[in-house]
Structure formats: structure tokens, C-alpha cells
Design a protein around this motif. Structure first.
Motif, mmCIF file in Angstrom:
data_model
loop_
_atom_site.group_PDB
_atom_site.id
_atom_site.type_symbol
_atom_site.label_atom_id
_atom_site.label_comp_id
_atom_site.label_asym_id
_atom_site.label_seq_id
_atom_site.Cartn_x
_atom_site.Cartn_y
_atom_site.Cartn_z
ATOM 1 N N LEU A 1 0.829 -1.209 0.000
ATOM 2 C CA LEU A 1 0.000 0.000 0.000
ATOM 3 C C LEU A 1 0.862 1.258 0.000
ATOM 4 N N THR A 2 1.899 1.274 0.829
ATOM 5 C CA THR A 2 2.743 2.470 0.915
ATOM 6 C C THR A 2 3.375 2.782 -0.435
ATOM 7 N N GLU A 3 3.888 1.750 -1.088
ATOM 8 C CA GLU A 3 4.510 1.961 -2.390
ATOM 9 C C GLU A 3 3.492 2.464 -3.407
ATOM 10 N N MET A 4 2.271 1.923 -3.351
ATOM 11 C CA MET A 4 1.231 2.348 -4.293
ATOM 12 C C MET A 4 0.902 3.824 -4.098
ATOM 13 N N TYR A 5 0.767 4.267 -2.840
ATOM 14 C CA TYR A 5 0.396 5.662 -2.584
ATOM 15 C C TYR A 5 1.556 6.609 -2.883
ATOM 16 N N ILE A 6 2.790 6.195 -2.609
ATOM 17 C CA ILE A 6 3.943 7.035 -2.963
ATOM 18 C C ILE A 6 3.982 7.229 -4.475
ATOM 19 N N ARG A 7 3.804 6.148 -5.211
ATOM 20 C CA ARG A 7 3.873 6.258 -6.671
ATOM 21 C C ARG A 7 2.720 7.099 -7.212
ATOM 22 N N HIS A 8 1.564 7.009 -6.578
ATOM 23 C CA HIS A 8 0.449 7.852 -7.030
ATOM 24 C C HIS A 8 0.779 9.322 -6.806
ATOM 25 N N GLN B 1 -5.628 10.681 3.283
ATOM 26 C CA GLN B 1 -5.372 11.545 4.433
ATOM 27 C C GLN B 1 -4.451 10.829 5.422
ATOM 28 N N GLU B 2 -4.678 9.530 5.654
ATOM 29 C CA GLU B 2 -3.852 8.760 6.575
ATOM 30 C C GLU B 2 -2.426 8.617 6.042
ATOM 31 N N PHE B 3 -2.293 8.460 4.734
ATOM 32 C CA PHE B 3 -0.960 8.349 4.123
ATOM 33 C C PHE B 3 -0.163 9.639 4.308
ATOM 34 N N LEU B 4 -0.775 10.781 3.982
ATOM 35 C CA LEU B 4 -0.059 12.049 4.110
ATOM 36 C C LEU B 4 0.191 12.398 5.571
ATOM 37 N N ALA B 5 -0.720 11.994 6.471
ATOM 38 C CA ALA B 5 -0.497 12.217 7.902
ATOM 39 C C ALA B 5 0.720 11.421 8.376
ATOM 40 N N ALA B 6 0.842 10.187 7.916
ATOM 41 C CA ALA B 6 1.998 9.363 8.277
ATOM 42 C C ALA B 6 3.284 9.966 7.712
ATOM 43 N N LEU B 7 3.215 10.485 6.505
ATOM 44 C CA LEU B 7 4.378 11.124 5.884
ATOM 45 C C LEU B 7 4.825 12.331 6.715
ATOM 46 N N HIS B 8 3.850 13.109 7.205
ATOM 47 C CA HIS B 8 4.161 14.278 8.030
ATOM 48 C C HIS B 8 4.825 13.865 9.347
ATOM 49 N N VAL B 9 4.289 12.841 9.988
ATOM 50 C CA VAL B 9 4.856 12.378 11.267
ATOM 51 C C VAL B 9 6.269 11.843 11.049
ATOM 52 N N PHE C 1 1.256 2.744 6.841
ATOM 53 C CA PHE C 1 1.960 3.742 6.031
ATOM 54 C C PHE C 1 3.220 4.238 6.729
ATOM 55 N N LEU C 2 3.130 4.501 8.026
ATOM 56 C CA LEU C 2 4.273 5.029 8.769
ATOM 57 C C LEU C 2 5.449 4.049 8.719
ATOM 58 N N LEU C 3 5.159 2.755 8.890
ATOM 59 C CA LEU C 3 6.225 1.758 8.847
ATOM 60 C C LEU C 3 6.775 1.619 7.432
ATOM 61 N N GLY C 4 5.910 1.626 6.449
ATOM 62 C CA GLY C 4 6.356 1.486 5.061
ATOM 63 C C GLY C 4 7.254 2.614 4.612
ATOM 64 N N LEU C 5 7.061 3.800 5.155
ATOM 65 C CA LEU C 5 7.874 4.963 4.762
ATOM 66 C C LEU C 5 9.315 4.862 5.257
ATOM 67 N N SER C 6 9.584 3.922 6.156
ATOM 68 C CA SER C 6 10.951 3.815 6.679
ATOM 69 C C SER C 6 11.874 3.038 5.742
ATOM 70 N N LEU C 7 11.301 2.375 4.721
ATOM 71 C CA LEU C 7 12.150 1.615 3.793
ATOM 72 C C LEU C 7 12.838 2.546 2.801
ATOM 73 N N GLU C 8 14.119 2.314 2.591
ATOM 74 C CA GLU C 8 14.869 3.144 1.652
ATOM 75 C C GLU C 8 14.316 3.035 0.236
ATOM 76 N N THR C 9 13.828 1.840 -0.120
ATOM 77 C CA THR C 9 13.277 1.668 -1.470
ATOM 78 C C THR C 9 12.075 2.576 -1.692
ATOM 79 N N ASN C 10 11.271 2.750 -0.661
ATOM 80 C CA ASN C 10 10.111 3.634 -0.793
ATOM 81 C C ASN C 10 10.533 5.096 -0.797
ATOM 82 N N GLN C 11 11.494 5.448 0.023
ATOM 83 C CA GLN C 11 11.955 6.834 0.065
ATOM 84 C C GLN C 11 12.595 7.242 -1.261
ATOM 85 N N SER C 12 13.283 6.305 -1.896
ATOM 86 C CA SER C 12 13.937 6.641 -3.161
ATOM 87 C C SER C 12 12.911 6.963 -4.241
#
Length: 811
Positions: A405-412, A505-513, A566-577
Motif C-alpha cells: 500500500l505504501t509503495e502504491m500511494y507514494i507512486r500515485h 489523508q492517513e498516508f499524508l499524515a503518516a508522511l508528516h509524522v 503507512f508510517l512503517l512502510g515509509l521507513s524503507l529506503e526503497t520507498n523513500q527513493s
């Protein structure tokens, strides 16, 4: 001219107390009409009695009243009050009324305007999407009848996950065009349709209205008036008559001078009860029967729903489950639920969007990810997925598709930014300018998302945007991306805003945190926020993650489940890249993530509910750790799975695997794993999600019956067949099981208690259960038991009772 509620109230006011009591007695003992039970009448005053009669008899109200007065030999009172009655043309009411030339012209103009309004459909957000014809893109939704008009506070992803496991169970399916059509003798005037955000409720009402406007359906209806509660909220401080409100929103009726809507068959649609800001106080609202009298909008709605205003009108109200209890159950004739897309409907959606080869690849890919496949029950998520995969297949033919899910929302998010490389003034945006502006917009939207999520707000106003540092005009001018993940809607007086879906909204909130912790060391999830004085490279994300895990587990309704993923998924370097230059790269410590993984696995060893365990496994998936699940799957494939040595975490993994298996949920056989009570208790969530559970010869006792009774009583239970034969349940166990059988949520159709040591006492409790009005039980096997003469006699009599569903009984 008087309306039916006015006539009825006038008649009751003229009755003395003794005659009023006689009137209610006749209502309780009707022969030519359905009687009203004494308990629902005896304490009602005259006004409430009018409501009860209207609710019970609808268009037959005056007919029943006349019959009662005739029995009381008070026909003169009927003639006194009915001489000024407004009568519909035609003995069967408005449906046989022939429109005048003016009314027909008004109807045609309304249909034309509604067709223009609803024929084009914008996926995602209207300001940014490309409109297509609704009839081209519309995919049939899965709509079921049943359930109570009651509140459900669960997070909507939990409800979607349950729906994904129960989509194939036997339920009454409702076609949109038949929403007001009931079985013979059942009048359906008010329908409440529940469904989670993004599931398709609004599109469903639009398709219903469009089909009427295009003369495809419900052509016995003269007028359909679709409202949204967002529109009505801004009328909160104003007063209207019902006629005036219709004239305000549908100018065609004002121009035609139509005021007496009693003459017509009318459907009112009120979409989005969960967004209602009107005080719908049904107990204290004043009585209103004249559609030309002015009052507040909430009082108009209450009297319309109760049937005092336009009792012949049909009402359709849509809502998210958490707000369903705003309408008292007494004022709802049918409850339906939009469950989104079934698995075949998901495939149909993608085949409508893509070429056959592309659609097949997308469908195959989605099936490999449990979390993506579940989320595709939501049409909005299908649109997000289609948007991402369309771009991925264009730019990276044959490349890796997103799996989480995290990767899907980042790519979107990245797709939306890349699609807006040019400013509105058509000057090319440099990479630096783009990154700077987009980064600022993402940061401010993230702050808004988090702040409002904490308050439980999904709808925002301009003041909320300003508090989060968003300059609305500047944002819309320089960032087209802004309008593709954030929706702006104009009502008659003000603008409202929301994200395209709660999950966004939950995805962007996790990104902010996540970003706040990396940039400043501040943990926004702690009540007392302290700053960790370390460099971004030194800060340990697992501390933030542990706080988030604890908060999610403490939430009774799963409201932080998706945020945590989402918060946990954002910690992966592959997702951040994937975020390129849009956000400051934070880096990721593999050691920190391993500590988070270990922390989650420790919690899986606790006695957690099935929903909490399932979410933690999804969290491990976001962290790219599937070791627990893979370990169990390997043992299952090799045939070496021994449940005797499974740890609590491994039991949880087995439950997660089985809940993802279509075959196991069709028919679950406990003996495949362990014929024991311990195994049953560990696998109860699987039993609840299964259609058929085979638990024979498993050494079960009274203790198991209590647990199974809870399963049968669960609203989310799918169980229709249960085999408990050859277990020592005894009468005490059958008594406990019977409590579950009597639950209105129980869906069991076949029960085997062969060889369970059941005597007359146990049979007596079964008699009560099978005679229950809510019972669906058709087959009962009591062979090799000791029911005694009385048990045989009473259960055999139940089979002969036409009101009892039991058809087959074995002794």
C-alpha cells in the motif's frame, strides 16, 4: 386541501380519552389490516399515534382509519374531516395520476438537467480528472439487504477486510433500480444505505437518477430530487418550507408553479448523512404537516422522514456506517449495504480501463498482494491503482509493479507531481522550482492531514487550511497536483474540502509524522512532545514506530491501523527513493527496522483479537518481512505442520494464512490441523469467516459451545453449515449454543449434533431457537442422542409450523 396526516390528527383530537383508547384497541385487533402490537401503542399520545399509523400503513393510512371508525360506529367523524381531503387521481394513488401539460414539461426539463449533471463522471477529482460518460465507466456494485440501522465504529479498512472474506456468502442482493421494491405486502418508503468511504454510494445514487432521467428505470416516478447533506449544511441557519426548499434547489419546479407534491410520486435522495451538521433531534422536533409552512431545514427533514410531510414520498439516505444511528430504526423500512466490488467486479473494472493484455497483467499482479487485493473492493482505490499502473506500464514496460500500500500511494503522489511539470502560466517549471513548490505543498497537506485526523475530521473549511499554512489561491495556481489528491466542493454559500479518500489523508499524515521526526527529532505521537537531540542519521525510527504500534493496539476500533502501515512502510529506503527530490531523503537504518519487526512479533505472541493480529501481519509486509508467514506456509506445503509446538505468533500466522485462502473459507476442517479444543480456540476467527465448519470428533465440550455461540452471534459471521457431531457437548453445551442460534445475526442453515449426548433438556432449548423469528436453520441432525418423547414431539411440531424455517429433522 388537507393532507392525510392533518386529517388523521384532526380525527384523533376530536376523540375523547375513552374513544381514543377504543381506537387504539381496534388498531391492535385488526382483521382486514396488519394489527399494531399493544406494546407499541399503549403509551403513545395522539401525535405519536399518528406517526405510528403512518409508519405502519403508509398509503393505506386513511383506508385503515376509515375501517376503524366504521367499527366504532363513528363514520360521521370520518365524513366531517375528509370533505376537504386532497385525493390523488386514480384509486391506487399517485402512480396512476396523469401529468398535466405544465407538470410534464417540468418533468422533462428536470430530467434534461439531471442528465447533464450526472451523465459525465470524474474519477478521482472533478477539477483534475478527465470526464467520461458514467454509463461507460460504471461497474455494477455489490449491494446487499440486511443489517440494522445501527452505528458501527470500526475503522473502514477493517470492515473492507471482513467484506472481502464474506462476499460470496448467501445474502439478499439488491439491484439499484429495485431499491424501493419489496415483497408483496411490504411497503418500503424509507431506505438507508450504508457503506464505507469511497465504496461507491454517491455514484450509485447518481446512476439511479441518471437511469430515471434517461427513461431506463422507475418510470412510474414523476420526480426525483437528489440532495447532498453538504448542500443542506449551509442552510442550517435559514428557514424554508418543503416546497420552498425544493424550489430553491430545483428551479424547474418553481418555474412550473408546482406546490402540491402530494399529487405526484416523488423520490428524495439525501446523500452523505455522515457529513450532516444539522441537529436531527427526532424526539424534540416540532410537528409539521403542511409543506408550505416554513421552519428550519432539520425540522423539515425530520417530518419528511417520519411521514408527517408528504407521507407518500419515498426517501433514500446514504451514510457511512459510523453515522447510521442518526436515523432511529423505527423510521427505516429497509437497510442496504454497498460492499463495493466483488472479485469478478474488480476484474471487470480493470478490463474496462485497459487493453486485455494489460488488464490481465494488472489483475494477476493485484492477486499476489493480499493488502492490494482487499483494498480493491473500494472503487476509489481501484482508480488510484489504475492511475499508478497505467503510468508504470507506459514508462517501465515489464518493470516491477508496486506490491504494498505504501509503495502504491507514494507512486500515485509522484505520478501527480510528474503530470504537472508546467505552471498554469505555461512557463516551463525548472526541476528546482518544481521540487521546492511540490515539497512545500506536500508538507502543508501532510500537516493538515495529521492535525485533522487527530480531531477525527474528514471535511475541512478554509479556516482549517489557513491554520495548516495553506494559501488556497496560491496552491491552486501553482500546483495542479494539489487538486488531484484534495477535493474542493462549492455549496451555495461556502467551499468545503476533503482528501480524495480517508486512506490518502492517513498516508499524508503518516508522511508528516515521519518527516517531522527525521527533521527535528519530535515525536508527534507522544502527548508530551520532546526533541531527541541527534542528527537525522542517528535518530532511531524504532522509537517512533513503537509508539505508533502501541497507539494502534490501544485503539478499540482500529482507527490507526492504516496510518501505522503507512508510517512503517515509509521507513524503507526503497520507498523513500521513489520520492526523488520531493522530500528530503531520510535514509533508513536496517537495524532500526529489525527492532521494529521484533517488537511487532513480540506483540503477536500476546492474546490479540484477530483484527489486531491481521493488521500487524500487514505491517510486517510493509516492512518487507514475511518470515513468520513463510515459515508456516513451508510447513504446510511439506506436510510437517505440527500445531502442538506452534508459538502464539505462529498460530496468528496460521490464522492470517487461512483467512487469505478462498478454499479453506468455503469449507474449514479443524482435523486438518488438530482435533482439539485448543486448536479450535486459536482458529475461531477462521471458523467465523468460513461458510462451512467441520468440527466433528474433535473432543469439544461445553466450553467450545460458548465460543461458537459468540461466533454465531457475530454480525460478520459467514457460517451457514456447522458439523459438531460426535463431541461430548451435553445439554449444558447445547443450551449455550442455542443462545447464538437465537441471535438476529445468526445465519446458520444446517447444524449437526449427532452423537453429542443431548437429552430432553437440550432439545427444549433447541425448540426455542428454531422457533425464533430470526432463525434461518433448515436442517437439524439429532441422530444418536436421547431427545425423549417430549423432545421428539416438540421439535416435530416445529417442523410443521409454517412460520418456522426448519425443514429437515433427523433423530
Amino acid at each position: 386541501m388537507s393532507s392525510p396526516p392533518e386529517v388523521l390528527l384532526g380525527i384523533l383530537d376530536d376523540l375523547g380519552d375513552e374513544d381514543f383508547g377504543r381506537f387504539k384497541w381496534h388498531l391492535q385487533h385488526g382483521v382486514l389490516f396488519n394489527p399494531i402490537p399493544k406494546g407499541k401503542l399503549e403509551r403513545l399520545d395522539r401525535g405519536d399515534t399518528v406517526d405510528k399509523i403512518l409508519d405502519t400503513y403508509s398509503h393505506r393510512t386513511l383506508e385503515v382509519t376509515e375501517m376503524v371508525l366504521e367499527k366504532m360506529q363513528m363514520k360521521g367523524l370520518w365524513e366531517k374531516h375528509c370533505k376537504n381531503l386532497s385525493k390523488p387521481a386514480g384509486k391506487d394513488g399517485p402512480q396512476e395520476f396523469h401529468l398535466s401539460a405544465t407538470s410534464k414539461s417540468c418533468q422533462e426539463e428536470l430530467k434534461s438537467n439531471l442528465k447533464r449533471r450526472f451523465e459525465s463522471f470524474f474519477e478521482g477529482v472533478a477539477e483534475a480528472g478527465k470526464p467520461v460518460l458514467l454509463n461507460q465507466i460504471y461497474t455494477e456494485l455489490h449491494i446487499t439487504e440486511g443489517g440494522a440501522a445501527e452505528v458501527n465504529r470500526e475503522h473502514e479498512v477493517r470492515r473492507i477486510e471482513k467484506a472481502s472474506r464474506t462476499a460470496d456468502r448467501a445474502e439478499t442482493i439488491i439491484k439499484p433500480g429495485d431499491i424501493f421494491k419489496g415483497p408483496p405486502g411490504r411497503s418500503i418508503r424509507r431506505v438507508l444505505t450504508k457503506g464505507v468511504a469511497g465504496i461507491g454510494k454517491t455514484v450509485l445514487t447518481q446512476k439511479f437518477t441518471l437511469d430515471w432521467a434517461e427513461d431506463k428505470n422507475n418510470q412510474d416516478v414523476h420526480f426525483i430530487f437528489p440532495f447532498t447533506f453538504r448542500e443542506l449544511n449551509v442552510m442550517k441557519e435559514k428557514e424554508f418550507s418543503l416546497v420552498g426548499l425544493v424550489h430553491r434547489f430545483f428551479n424547474e419546479t418553481r418555474k412550473a408553479g408546482i406546490k402540491n407534491f402530494e399529487e405526484f410520486q416523488v423520490i428524495f435522495i439525501f446523500d452523505g448523512l455522515d457529513e450532516c451538521r444539522l441537529p436531527l433531534n427526532f424526539r424534540r422536533a416540532e410537528i409539521l404537516t403542511d409543506a408550505t409552512d416554513s421552519t428550519s431545514v432539520d425540522v423539515l427533514l425530520i417530518n419528511l422522514i417520519r411521514g408527517r410531510l408528504l407521507p407518500s414520498a419515498h426517501l433514500w439516505i446514504t451514510t457511512r456506517p459510523a453515522a447510521a444511528d442518526q436515523i432511529p430504526a423505527d423510521y427505516v423500512d429497509r437497510v442496504t449495504e454497498v460492499r463495493g466490488f466483488t472479485d469478478p467486479q474488480k476484474e471487470e473494472y480493470f478490463r474496462r480501463r485497459f487493453r486485455e493484455e494489460e488488464a490481465s497483467r494488472i489483475i494477476s499482479h493485484i492477486k499476489t498482494s493480499r493488502s492490494l487485493h482487499i483494498m480493491c473492493h473500494i472503487p476509489v482505490f481501484c482508480w488510484i491503482t489504475a492511475t499508478v499502473l497505467e503510468e508504470e506500464m507506459k514508462s517501465r514496460e515489464g518493470g516491477e509493479l508496486p506490491k504494498t500500500l505504501t509503495e502504491m500511494y507514494i507512486r500515485h503522489l509522484v505520478v501527480q507531481v510528474e503530470m504537472n511539470n508546467v505552471k498554469y502560466d505555461e512557463e516551463p517549471a525548472t526541476a528546482e522550482t518544481l521540487s521546492s513548490e511540490s515539497r512545500e505543498m506536500i508538507e502543508t497537506l501532510g500537516k493538515l492531514a495529521f492535525d485533522q485526523l487527530q480531531k477525527g475530521n474528514l471535511i475541512f473549511y478554509e479556516r482549517d487550511l489557513k491554520k495548516s499554512g495553506i494559501n488556497l489561491r496560491a496552491a491552486s495556481m501553482y500546483s495542479g497536483m494539489f487538486t488531484k489528491i484534495f477535493r474542493k466542493e462549492k455549496t451555495l454559500q461556502k467551499s468545503l474540502f476533503c482528501f480524495i479518500h480517508l486512506s490518502y489523508q492517513e498516508f499524508l499524515a503518516a508522511l508528516h509524522v515521519h518527516q517531522t521526526f527525521i527533521n527535528s527529532g519530535i515525536n508527534l505521537l507522544e502527548e508530551k512532545q520532546t526533541t531527541i537531540q541527534q542528527s537525522p542519521q542517528q535518530r532511531q525510527l524504532h522509537r517512533l514506530h513503537q509508539t505508533a504500534v502501541d497507539d494502534a493496539l490501544e485503539s478499540p476500533n482500529g482507527h490507526l491501523d492504516l496510518f501505522l502501515r503507512f508510517l512503517l512502510g515509509l521507513s524503507l529506503e526503497t520507498n523513500q527513493s521513489l520520492l526523488h527530490d520531493l522530500l528530503i531523503q531520510t535514509g533508513s537504518s536496517s537495524q532500526s527496522n529489525q527492532e521494529t519487526v521484533q517488537y511487532i512479533k513480540e506483540h503477536l505472541s500476546w492474546s490479540l483479537s484477530a483484527e489486531r493480529s491481521i493488521n500487524l501481519f500487514h505491517c510486517l509486509n510493509e516492512l518487507n518481512d514475511g518470515s513468520l508467514v513463510e515459515q508456516i506456509q513451508q510447513s504446510m506445503r511439506s506436510g510437517s505442520l505440527s500445531t502442538d509446538i506452534l508459538s502464539p505468533a505462529q498460530w496468528s500466522a496460521l490464522v492470517f494464512i487461512l483467512l487469505s485462502s478462498e478454499e479453506d473459507l468455503k469449507e474449514f476442517d479443524l482435523k486438518k490441523y488438530s482435533a482439539s479444543e485448543e486448536a479450535l480456540w486459536n482458529l475461531l476467527p477462521v471458523v467465523e469467516a468460513s461458510n462451512k465448519a467441520l468440527l466433528s470428533c474433535c473432543g469439544l465440550s461445553e466450553r467450545s459451545c460458548g465460543a461458537l455461540s459468540s461466533v454465531l452471534s457475530s454480525e460478520s459471521s459467514s457460517l451457514t453449515h456447522l458439523d459438531l457431531s460426535n463431541n461430548q457437548l451435553q445439554d449444558s453445551g447445547v443450551k449455550r449454543l442455542s443462545l447464538g442460534l437465537e441471535s438476529p445475526h445468526c445465519k446458520l442453515e444446517a447444524l449437526s449434533l449427532s452423537g453429542c449426548l443431548v437429552s430432553e433438556e437440550g432439545c427444549a432449548s433447541l425448540v426455542s431457537a428454531v422457533r425464533s423469528k430470526s432463525s434461518h436453520l433448515r436442517e437439524l441432525d439429532l441422530s444418536y442422542n436421547h431427545p425423549g418423547d417430549s423432545g421428539v414431539k416438540e421439535l416435530s411440531a416445529a417442523v410443521e409450523d409454517p412460520h418456522c424455517s426448519l425443514e429437515t429433522l433427523r433423530f
